[in-house]
Design an enzyme around this catalytic site. Structure first.
Site, short mmCIF file in Angstrom:
data_model
loop_
_atom_site.label_atom_id
_atom_site.label_comp_id
_atom_site.label_asym_id
_atom_site.label_seq_id
_atom_site.Cartn_x
_atom_site.Cartn_y
_atom_site.Cartn_z
N GLU A 87 -6.31 -4.40 3.37
CA GLU A 87 -5.60 -3.03 3.17
C GLU A 87 -4.88 -2.43 4.15
O GLU A 87 -5.09 -1.52 4.19
CB GLU A 87 -6.45 -1.81 2.00
CG GLU A 87 -6.92 -2.37 0.91
CD GLU A 87 -7.16 -1.35 0.13
OE1 GLU A 87 -7.03 -0.02 0.20
OE2 GLU A 87 -7.62 -1.16 -0.97
N HIS A 144 -4.55 1.60 -0.42
CA HIS A 144 -3.13 1.10 0.12
C HIS A 144 -2.70 -0.18 -0.19
O HIS A 144 -2.89 -1.01 -0.23
CB HIS A 144 -3.28 0.51 2.21
CG HIS A 144 -4.11 1.68 2.87
ND1 HIS A 144 -5.57 2.51 2.34
CD2 HIS A 144 -3.84 3.12 3.46
CE1 HIS A 144 -5.85 3.10 3.13
NE2 HIS A 144 -4.90 3.78 3.68
N LYS A 171 -6.52 9.60 -1.70
CA LYS A 171 -5.41 8.79 -0.75
C LYS A 171 -4.93 8.01 -0.96
O LYS A 171 -5.40 7.14 -1.74
CB LYS A 171 -6.98 8.64 0.39
CG LYS A 171 -4.99 8.10 1.92
CD LYS A 171 -6.08 8.19 2.79
CE LYS A 171 -4.74 7.21 3.48
NZ LYS A 171 -5.38 6.84 4.97
#
Length: 254
Positions: A87, A144, A171
């Site tokens: 990530e 991510h 997130k």
């Protein structure tokens, strides 16, 4: 319902997006120098990217460093983050070590938040959330994608999954291939905020093309943005002082 996270006098999810600055020193002396410098910046939150630390595999040295960092950053909320290579981080470790590292950090009482990757083993995520909450530590559950921007529905789905796993702050960071991808991320952020979010969320489109997403969080619904001190920890991070100026400008206009 209070959709904010309050930590050390900082309220995430209210007003302007809060500015988080990552620490990326490789050695203890680098980190201490960095911590002293970060105290001079107008940042709200500090993130220790422990995957950059050369002694990260030695838990005793991690805790020693944490003690010294905490002493220097006494009044700022501290996020403890090991970002895996898959990530965008600096190295890969076993899932067992990843869990141990985060649990040891939580048990020190020196961190205010930990960052747990959404696509870790789901039982590991649940274990870490439970342990963190037992010790009064908040959890950012993150994802991510350095290759692409998933469709809007997938972005919303990942944020909702992080929320369902009891992450205090979901997130996501994605890589745009064109301007439309940036709009997709902003649209997904707005939809999540308006329809599903019961807590603050953090979203960003990376690299130069996505910079607008790091600036316009108050408009679209992202509660925290990452600024660079001396070295960026991800593509597209803006220097803290410039970031603060733009956030203030947008805030006055709203």
């Amino acid at each position: 319902m209070d959709n904010t996270v309050k930590v050390k006098g900082v309220t995430i999810g209210e007003g302007m997006p809060k500015i988080c600055v990552p620490m990326v020193g490789k050695t203890l002396s680098d980190l201490l120098e960095e911590a002293i410098y970060l105290n001079t910046l107008d940042a709200d939150v500090i993130e220790w990217r422990v995957d950059f630390f050369e002694d990260v595999l030695e838990l005793v040295k991690v805790k020693e460093a944490l003690n010294k960092i905490h002493a220097l950053l006494h009044n700022k909320p501290l996020v403890f983050t090991f970002r895996s290579a898959k990530e965008g981080g600096e190295r890969e470790v076993s899932s067992e070590f990843y869990v141990s590292l985060n649990i040891e950090a939580v048990k020190t009482g020196l961190v205010d938040m930990i960052d747990v990757e959404l696509f870790s083993n789901e039982n590991d995520v649940k274990t870490l959330v439970e342990k963190a909450h037992q010790h009064g530590v908040y959890v950012i559950i993150s994802n991510h994608d350095f290759d692409q921007t998933p469709p809007k529905e997938e972005i919303v789905s990942r944020l909702r999954k992080a929320q369902e796993l009891s992450g205090d702050i979901p997130k996501i960071a994605v890589m745009p291939r064109n301007t439309a991808d940036v709009l997709t991320l902003l649209d997904a952020t707005n939809t999540m905020k308006e329809q599903y979010a019961t807590r603050p969320i953090i979203t960003m489109s990376m690299a130069g093309e996505g910079v607008i997403s790091r600036l316009a969080g108050e408009v679209f619904g992202s509660a925290l943005t990452f600024g660079a001190a001396k070295k960026a920890s991800a593509p597209g991070q803006v220097a803290v002082d410039e970031l603060r100026q733009v956030l203030n400008l947008l805030h006055k206009s709203l």
